[in-house]
Structures are given as structure tokens and as C-alpha cells.
Design an enzyme around this catalytic site. Structure first.
Site, short mmCIF file in Angstrom:
data_model
loop_
_atom_site.label_atom_id
_atom_site.label_comp_id
_atom_site.label_asym_id
_atom_site.label_seq_id
_atom_site.Cartn_x
_atom_site.Cartn_y
_atom_site.Cartn_z
N HIS A 150 -34.82 -88.84 83.17
CA HIS A 150 -33.43 -89.11 83.54
C HIS A 150 -33.29 -90.57 83.96
CE1 HIS A 150 -33.06 -84.90 83.18
NE2 HIS A 150 -31.90 -84.80 83.81
N ARG A 411 -35.56 -78.37 76.14
CA ARG A 411 -34.21 -78.07 76.63
C ARG A 411 -33.18 -78.50 75.60
NH1 ARG A 411 -30.32 -80.42 81.39
NH2 ARG A 411 -30.99 -82.42 80.58
N GLU A 535 -25.24 -74.44 85.97
CA GLU A 535 -24.91 -75.79 86.46
C GLU A 535 -23.58 -75.88 87.20
OE1 GLU A 535 -26.32 -79.02 83.57
OE2 GLU A 535 -26.12 -77.27 82.27
N ASP A 575 -24.24 -81.15 88.05
CA ASP A 575 -22.90 -80.84 87.57
C ASP A 575 -22.12 -80.00 88.57
OD1 ASP A 575 -22.41 -81.82 84.65
OD2 ASP A 575 -24.49 -81.18 84.69
N ARG A 613 -33.16 -81.01 90.65
CA ARG A 613 -32.70 -82.00 91.63
C ARG A 613 -32.86 -83.41 91.08
NH1 ARG A 613 -32.28 -80.33 96.99
NH2 ARG A 613 -32.81 -78.16 97.38
N ARG A 749 -21.97 -87.62 82.01
CA ARG A 749 -23.18 -87.09 82.65
C ARG A 749 -23.14 -87.35 84.16
NH1 ARG A 749 -27.03 -85.13 79.69
NH2 ARG A 749 -27.05 -85.46 77.45
#
Length: 918
Positions: A150, A411, A535, A575, A613, A749
Site C-alpha cells: 500500500h 486479492r 469494508e 473504507d 489496518r 482509495r
């Protein structure tokens, strides 16, 4: 903005280091930019420090004028100077954490460091927890940490490596027996590293590829994790042996690392099946390299001769049976009596051939068998009280890392699976448009397919490129199981799971690749866990019903039975906070765990909750041990899985000592929580507390959504009053900023959402609306405030939530944030929304201080408080410069490369200053 810095005696060595590094940076500024640069930096620094201790409107105006009047070349140098200071502070603070740990280790045996593994085992002993209870807990204990790519780490790896070297030198400078010559030499090395830091580009020239991200992730395994993970297990075994000396302890492999890097294709078209395969190859290459290094070292060490010791018949037989099969004459160890070296020569060659020829080990289990032969032989002649721990450490490493290094999760977004299934079903004429069917109709079709042993697919060429790629991903997983072992990929995560069909669609795709097979005789084979990712607030509320529907399906229940009746469920912190606010999201996440756990227990299904997280407070960030402690205590025994990403990776795992300490704290917390020894384990949860937080969350949700969704100008404010537009030019990730590259809020995002608010010092996702919820409840009666204070004292979940709100408000800065209003074209919009944020900030701060009984934010954590105080005067100039630069940049008709670069330098510098940014 004005605050008074409190002095913490334990931080004196840290302040000494910071002063030394600051002095060196000052000398470098003079050398490279002349006295003018140094004096400008000092003038700005002095003004911001003065404003932080005593706000003065005249000094504030002078500071803004000073910054606005800088020439472009000078401005760039000043941005770099303040940014460099943060890189130096980060290195110094990391070293100070190591120093504090060593101080405990140097104390006499009666002093045990809090949150250490020893302190946890001591607590077990003092609470009369017997050996059988501990053994049962150990066999249910599970912590899996999953590194992700990320994009929140704004600091280049070359900068991180310099920080690592600086921290190492600072550590050496602490040695009490240094001679003056040695100290001078170390300080010279330190100065050189600071110089190299100044002369290194902070910004990435190109956006990283997925394989660049893979390389960066592997760095932590190579540098620290390969060594630290077995040491954590060994420390637990040692402590149990010390405090429970009458028992024999075998500590299972409860702590593992996984990865998403190269497997997470949600919204990232660059993660193809070829990229995932290459990721698995690179992981295997690294772990085999690590094994070869250890094996060569063992071969050098284990020079035992059969003329001196009696080895096992098993070892002699192993060598005689396999030496000629696997080794050419020139590769055999030449001295016949040195049997361990002969054995290691054989093992090393077979490790070298893994993946290259039939002579290589087919699995890590085969390698383990050979290592155990050596260990059993060593026990025959080595003193039993002094085990040769290097061989045991290698065995643990092979058990932990196998030939795959880290289990790679795959994913993808539920919508992508639905699109592929729709096309496949249309081609074979089962239904013309699967996507428009009701949920009941979808489930009926999917269950029928799963109960039919016949394949569904036509030739790949008959499908669109997107569907072909989807099919190839599942075929690749099947091949990966055969090539790298089934532990290489065990879980497929479904983003934005909204219904049971989202999981069955993945099972259908798995069936077509042979990962899920119903044989003609009725027996079932299933080799892939399918995990929902819940989410949004709505999905979290719906989660228990989604899972119950699946658990009641015979076809899904049979699939779970093959997998040991274990279901993984991922919870997204990002989210949920984005669409409901941090307080509401955290409570809905907590409650969803309780409800799903209770329901799964009725079906006798074990759960593992996977906590998605982020590093930032707005995305569930915070210390690892507190993250564990804040979960519902009854779920701890299910196993805990947590993402580790972005700047969290470097702050926790760049240095071996800090990696050890972070994982030790997590292990200690997990052990105590699982045995319910810790008073903070939170197993008791008063129903009134749950009713209270439910009421507060409802009020908070209304407040949050009235601004984010109710104010028609909110998105305009967000886009203009933060550097969101400019973030896209910061090359920190391979993934687009939005899932569909559209400007809609729902497609944005969570990472750029949080990152942009953090840069502008508003940190809105990390605290907004919590104050209204808490204060509205507390204002109803004095008893209500007392109840909140009791919840803070006795409920780890609530304590963690409140502590994170303290941190968020501390890192936010309303005076600095106000500067960003000048970027909003419509002044009325800017003033209206900012005043709303300001009012909520003050309200939140006031109620937090009442709940915790502090006079100032973070009074209860003075080390963190001091760190934020230390950084703030140096972050402020970067914020002021950022505003000026963005203002100028947005008036340009054509992109100005120098302006863009300077904006990006401020973004990078602010990120380094605030640390947990995304």
C-alpha cells in the site's frame, strides 16, 4: 498552536543525539549552500519554535512573508533541509528505542522489561497458570503479519538504508568502553552518512513497478525477519524453561509473516498472473539463498570427527545411501571421518538444485527430515544442557519459511469475479446476464455448478482479455501449489464482499482450475480458502448474515470441512472510516467480530479474523500490541492476522532490535490475552458499555455523514484544501489512486483520502465526529461522563480508541491547517467547512481530556508527546511552503516541473515528520 515542551529525563540521550545530528546537518548546509542557506534555515526554525511556545501574530505574519519571498533555488534547499532533519530524527528515535531496551537488559535479574516475553511468562507463573493450560494456549496461539505494498511509504529505500546506517553508528557511540580515537572515528563516519543523506535524491524518479515493490518487501525478510522470527520462538521456549523448569517445552510456530505484494490485484491492473509467478520465484530464490548461507556456516562449524565422537547409525546410513546419488566426486567432502561436513555438502547441493533439477529437494519437509537426522545424531555426543542452537534455529527457519518464504495472499474485487462469471455463463448459455439476477437466483446457479463434476470452461480464446486473465490467475495458483507447495498461496480474498454469491463465484473459478474438485465418487477436494473482505459500514453490519447463509449451505460447509472447519474473514479499517468516521467504523468492526464469532461457534466453525489496518490513525493504525489487545478477547484464540504496510514496515522492521521488540510486545500481549491473565485482556465487557458505544457511534455517524455526504461542497473543499491532486505525481506505489480512475468519492482509495488530509494537518479521517458522539452522551449527565471514564480505565477497546484520538488531535494542527484555506477558490465554502472542522476539533479535544483526566493531549504517554512536540516546529515550515507552492502551481497553464518537484519534496518531508501518514 502554542504549547509548552515538557522535559522527560529518560529522553536526555535522545536529545543529545538529535543535537549532534542537527549540528552536523548545520555544518553540511554551510558547506553546500553557504552561510546564507544556514542563516535562512535557522531564522525560519527560530520563528516556528517561538510560535510553538508563544503564539505571536506579528511573528506569524513575518514567517509567512519570509517564506513567500524565498527564491526558487533557496526555497528548494530549505525544503530539503527541514526534510533531512526528520530523516535524522527518525534514525535517532529508532536508536533510542534500542537503547531503552538494552537499559532493561543491563539491569539486575529482578527487573523485567514490561511487555517482554519474560514478563508475560512471569505473569503466568505468578497467576498460578499451570503447564497444561499454557500448552493448550500455545497450540491455539497464532499471529500472522502480512506485508503489503500500500503506497504510504514516501521515503525511498536508499534513504531508509542511510537511516539504518546512522542508527547503527549511534548505537556504537553508546558503547561505554569507547576510546577517544574510536569515538572520533565513529563521529567522522556519522558525519559522512549525514553528508551522503544530503546529497541523495529523496524522490523516486519513476513510479515503482510491482516487482520493484516485491524487491522492497523482500528487503525486510532479508535484513531482519529471517533472523528475528526464530529468535522470538526461542525466547519463549527459554522463558518457559526457566519459569516452568520441570516441564519439557516444544513451542509451535505461532508467529509467521505473509505478503500481498505481487498478489494484490484489487484495482491494480499491473498485478498479472505472470507477475505473481515471478513474485513466488523471487521469494523462493531469497529463502534458498538464506538457507545456503546458514548451511555453509554450519558446515564450517561442525568439524566433528568420528575419531573423536560417536555419531548415529542413522546419519552414517543417510550419507552412505545418498552421497553417491546426489554428489559428483569433486563435490563430496574429502575427509571421510568428518561426517557432518559430508552431510552438509550433500544438503547444500540439494538446496542449490531446488527448482533447477530432479536432484533438488521436492519440498521443505524433505530438507527438514535431513536436518533432524543431523540434530538427532548431535544429541548422542553433545552435552544435553548446552544444545547446539544454530541447527535448531535453522530447523525453525525451514518450518517457518519453507521454500516459499511468505504465504502470498491473492486479492481481487468482487465485481471482477462477477464480470468473469457473467461472461462464462453467457458463453455456455446458462444465463444471458448473470449480473442482473437476484441473489437467490445467483446462489442456485452457483451451487448447481459446484455440485456438477463436469467442467464449465470453453477454450480460453473464446473469452475477453479480462476473463482470460482471471482464469489464468486460478490456473497459476494450481501450478504454484505444485511448484512451491500449498503454503505458497492458501487464501483468496474478495474485496467489497456484499453477498454470499461473491464467495461462491470464486469457488466456481477455483473449480475450473482444479483447486476445487467434486470427484465422480462424490468425494470433494478443496485447496483454497476463500475469505470475504468486509469494508463499508453496511457490509460490516451485513457480515454475520452473509456468513450464516454460507455456513448453512451443504456445498460450502463441505468445502470448509476439507479445510479443517476454518474460515478466514478480513475486516477493512479504511473504507469503513472513510464512509462512517473512525469511531463508528471501529465500533462496527468490533461488534461484527463478536457477532460472527458467536454465530460461527454455533456451527462449530473456527475463525481467523484478518485486520486490514493501515499505518495511519484514520486507517486503524497504532502500536501492534495495542491493536491485538483492542480486539474482542474471545476472538484472540481464533488466531490474529494483521496487515503491515507502508511506513510501518520501515519503522518496525528496518532494524533488527526494533523488529524484535515489536514482535516481542505482540507475542507477550497475545499470550496474556489468550490465557486471560492480563487485567487488560478485556474479557469482561459490561453490556452497558456496549449500549453506550452503540449510542455514541450512532450520533457520531450522523455528524460525520452530514459533512462528508450532506454538504454539497465538501468534495470541492477536500480537492482544493489538500494536496490530493499533487499526490498522484509522488511515485510511491504501482497502484492507481482510485479504483476506476474516476473523480467519484466512492472510487477514491482510502489511502490518498487519509494521506491528503494528513498533509494539510487536518487529519479529519482520524478524529472527526468522535467528539460530537462522546460529548453529546457525556453532556446528558455527570454519571455518563463517569461511565466513559470507567470504560477508558477498564475496556482495552475503548482505551485504544480514545488514545488514538489523542494522537490524532496532537498531530493535527488547526492553525497550520487554516493556511490551506487560501487554496480554496470559493472563500465562503472554505470558511463554512473549516469552521465546522474547527468547532468539532475543539469539542473533541475538550471531551477527550475530560475522559482521560489529562491537562494536555498525550499527557499519559510523555515519550510520544515529546516526540510530536520535537517535530512540530520543523513540520510547520514545510506546510507553509507547500501551500505557497501549490497556490503557484495551480495558477500555471502548463505544468512546471520545478514547482511540481518542490511540492513533492514538501509532501515527502511532511510524511517523514508525521510518520504514520497512510
Amino acid at each position: 498552536m502554542a504549547t509548552e515542551l515538557k522535559v522527560n529525563d529518560s529522553s536526555l540521550p535522545l536529545r543529545r543525539d538529535v543535537k549532534l545530528l542537527g549540528k552536523m546537518l548545520g555544518e553540511i548546509l554551510v558547506n553546500h549552500g553557504g552561510s546564507e542557506l544556514f542563516e535562512k534555515v535557522e531564522k525560519i526554525r527560530h520563528m516556528t519554535k517561538t510560535l510553538r511556545t508563544h503564539f505571536d501574530q506579528e511573528i506569524y505574519a513575518d514567517l509567512k512573508d519570509e517564506i513567500a519571498n524565498l527564491s526558487s533555488p533557496m526555497r528548494r534547499q530549505i525544503i530539503r533541509a527541514f526534510s533531512m532533519y526528520f530523516h535524522l530524527i527518525n534514525a535517532a528515535e529508532q536508536n533510542h528505542r534500542i537503547r531503552r531496551r538494552r537499559e532493561y537488559q543491563l539491569q539486575d535479574d529482578s527487573i523485567v522489561q514490561p511487555a517482554s516475553i519474560e514478563s508475560a511468562v512471569l505473569s503466568l507463573k505468578e497467576n498460578n497458570i499451570n503447564e497444561d493450560v499454557i500448552r493448550n494456549v500455545l497450540h491455539t496461539l497464532s499471529l500472522e503479519l502480512v506485508i503489503t505494498a500500500h503506497p504510504t511509504e514516501a521515503t525511498k529505500r536508499s534513504i531508509l538504508e542511510i537511516q539504518q546506517r546512522i542508527a547503527d553508528i549511534l548505537k556504537s557511540l553508546d558503547h561505554p568502553l569507547l576510546t577517544s580515537r574510536e569515538r572520533k572515528k565513529l563521529e567522522e563516519s556519522l558525519f559522512n552518512e549525514v553528508t551522503i543523506l544530503w546529497q541523495t535524491d529523496e524522490l523516486r524518479e519513476h513510479k515503482p513497478t510491482v516487482l520493484d515493490e516485491v524487491r522492497n518487501g523482500l528487503y525486510y525478510f532479508d535484513q531482519t525477519l529471517f533472523e528475528v522470527l526464530p529468535e522470538i520462538h526461542q525466547e519463549l521456549a527459554n522463558c518457559l524453561g526457566s519459569y516452568y523448569s520441570t516441564a519439557t517445552w516444544e513451542v509451535p510456530n505461532f508467529l509467521r509473516f505473509g505478503s500481498w505484494i505481487g498478489g494484490d490485484r484489487d484495482g491494480n491492473p499491473n498485478v498479472t498472473h505472470e507477475v505473481t509467478w515471478e513474485t513466488l520465484n523471487r521469494q523462493r530464490r531469497l529463502v534458498l539463498k538464506k538457507y545456503k548461507t546458514v548451511l555453509v556456516d554450519l558446515m564450517k562449524r561442525y568439524s566433528h570427527s568420528t575419531t573423536r565422537v560417536e555419531v548415529s547409525e542413522e546419519l552414517i546410513r543417510f550419507i552412505n545411501e545418498k552421497e553417491d546419488t546426489y554428489l559428483r566426486e569433486e563435490k563430496k567432502w574429502p575427509i571421510k571421518s568428518e561426517v557432518y561436513r559430508r552431510a552438509f555438502a550433500l544438503i547444500i547441493e540439494r538446496v542449490k538444485q531446488v527448482g533447477n533439477s530432479e536432484l533438488g529437494y521436492r519440498s521443505a519437509e524433505e530438507l527438514l527430515e535431513d536436518l533432524f537426522i543431523i540434530k538427532r545424531s548431535l544429541k548422542k555426543h553433545h552435552p544435553t544442557a548446552h544444545e547446539l542452537k544454530i541447527i535448531q534455529k535453522l530447523i525453525r527457519q525451514v518450518q517457518l519459511f519453507g521454500f516459499h518464504l511468505a504465504t502470498l495472499d491473492i486479492r481481487n474485487h468482487s465485481g471482477e469475479h462477477e464480470a468473469a462469471i457473467s461472461e462464462i455463463l453467457r458463453k455456455v448459455r446458462i444465463t444471458e446476464d448473470y449480473s442482473v439476477l437476484s441473489e437467490e437466483e445467483k446462489l442456485k446457479i452457483l451451487q448447481n455448478i459446484l455440485m456438477d463434476p463436469r467442467p464449465l470452461l470453453l477454450l480460453n480464446e473464446d473469452y475477453s482479455a479480462e476473463t482470460q486473465e482471471m482464469i489464468k490467475v486460478f490456473q497459476m495458483i494450481k501450478e504454484a501449489h505444485e511448484e512451491f507447495g500449498k503454503r505458497a498461496i492458501t487464501v483468496y480474498l474478495v474485496s467489497m464482499t456484499k453477498s454470499p454469491s461473491d464467495l461462491l463465484e470464486v469457488l466456481v473459478l477455483a473449480k475450473e482450475a482444479g483447486l476445487y474438485r467434486l470427484h465422480a465418487d462424490g468425494t470433494l477436494e478443496s485447496n483454497l480458502n476463500v475469505a470475504p473482505l468486509l469494508e463499508t459500514i453496511d457490509d460490516l453490519v451485513a457480515g454475520p448474515k452473509i456468513m450464516q447463509t454460507l455456513f448453512e449451505m451443504p456445498i460450502y460447509r463441505n468445502h470448509l470441512q476439507i479445510l479443517g472447519d476454518q474460515q478466514e474473514i478480513m475486516l477493512g479499517y479504511s473504507d469503513g472510516s472513510k464512509d462512517g468516521g473512525t469511531l463508528t467504523a471501529n465500533w462496527k468492526l468490533y461488534r461484527a467480530q463478536i457477532e460472527i464469532h458467536k454465530m460461527a461457534k454455533e456451527y462449530e466453525i473456527g475463525l481467523k479474523f484478518f485486520h486490514g489496518r493501515g499505518g495511519s490513525l484514520g486507517r486503524g493504525g497504532g502500536p501492534l500490541n495495542k491493536s491485538i489487545l483492542s480486539q474482542p478477547a474471545e476472538t484472540i484464540g481464533d488466531g490474529v492476522k494483521i496487515t503491515e504496510q507502508g511506513e510501518v514496515l520501515s519503522s518496525r522492521y528496518l532494524l533488527e532490535d526494533i523488529a524484535y521488540r515489536s514482535l516481542e510486545q505482540a507475542t507477550s500481549t497475545l499470550l496474556l490475552a489468550a490465557t486471560h491473565v492480563s487485567k487488560e485482556a478485556g474479557y469482561h465487557r459490561d453490556p452497558i458499555w456496549e449500549e453506550t458505544i452503540e449510542e455514541i457511534a450512532g450520533i457520531s455517524l450522523g455528524k460525520y455523514q452530514s459533512l462528508v455526504f450532506g454538504d454539497p461542497d465538501f468534495l470541492t473543499y477536500f480537492n482544493e484544501a489538500t494536496p490530493l491532486r499533487e499526490l498522484g505525481d509522488l511515485n510511491i506505489g504501482s497502484r492507481p489512486m482510485s479504483r476506476k480512475n474516476r473523480g467519484r468519492f466512492e472510487d477514491l482509495r482510502a489511502i490518498p483520502w487519509v494521506f491528503a488530509w494528513t498533509q494539510s494537518r487536518q487529519l479529519l479521517p482520524a478524529w472527526y465526529a468522535a467528539g460530537t458522539g462522546l460529548d453529546t452522551f457525556a453532556s446528558k449527565s455527570t454519571e455518563n461522563l463517569k461511565l466513559l471514564q470507567q470504560m477508558y480505565e477498564k475496556w482495552p477497546f475503548f482505551r485504544s480508541t480514545i488514545d488514538n484520538l489523542h494522537m490524532a488531535l496532537m498531530k493535527a494542527d488547526i492553525t497550520t491547517a487554516k493556511e490551506y484555506l487560501t487554496l480554496v477558490e470559493d472563500k465562503a465554502i472554505a470558511d463554512r467547512i473549516f469552521n465546522n472542522i474547527l468547532e468539532e476539533y475543539e469539542r473533541t479535544k475538550a471531551i477527550l481530556l475530560k475522559i482521560t483526566g489529562d491537562k494536555e493531549l498525550l499527557d499519559h504517554t510523555p515519550n510520544i508527546q515529546e516526540s510530536v512536540h520535537r517535530r512540530n516546529p520543523y513540520v510547520d515550515p514545510l506546510n507553509f511552503l507547500q501551500v505557497e507552492l501549490i497556490k503557484e502551481l495551480r495558477t500555471q497553464d502548463e505544468p512546471n516541473d520545478e514547482l511540481i518537484t518542490q511540492v513533492l519534496l514538501t509532501i515527502s518531508g511532511i510524511s517523514a515528520g508525521l510518520r504514520n501518514t497512510g
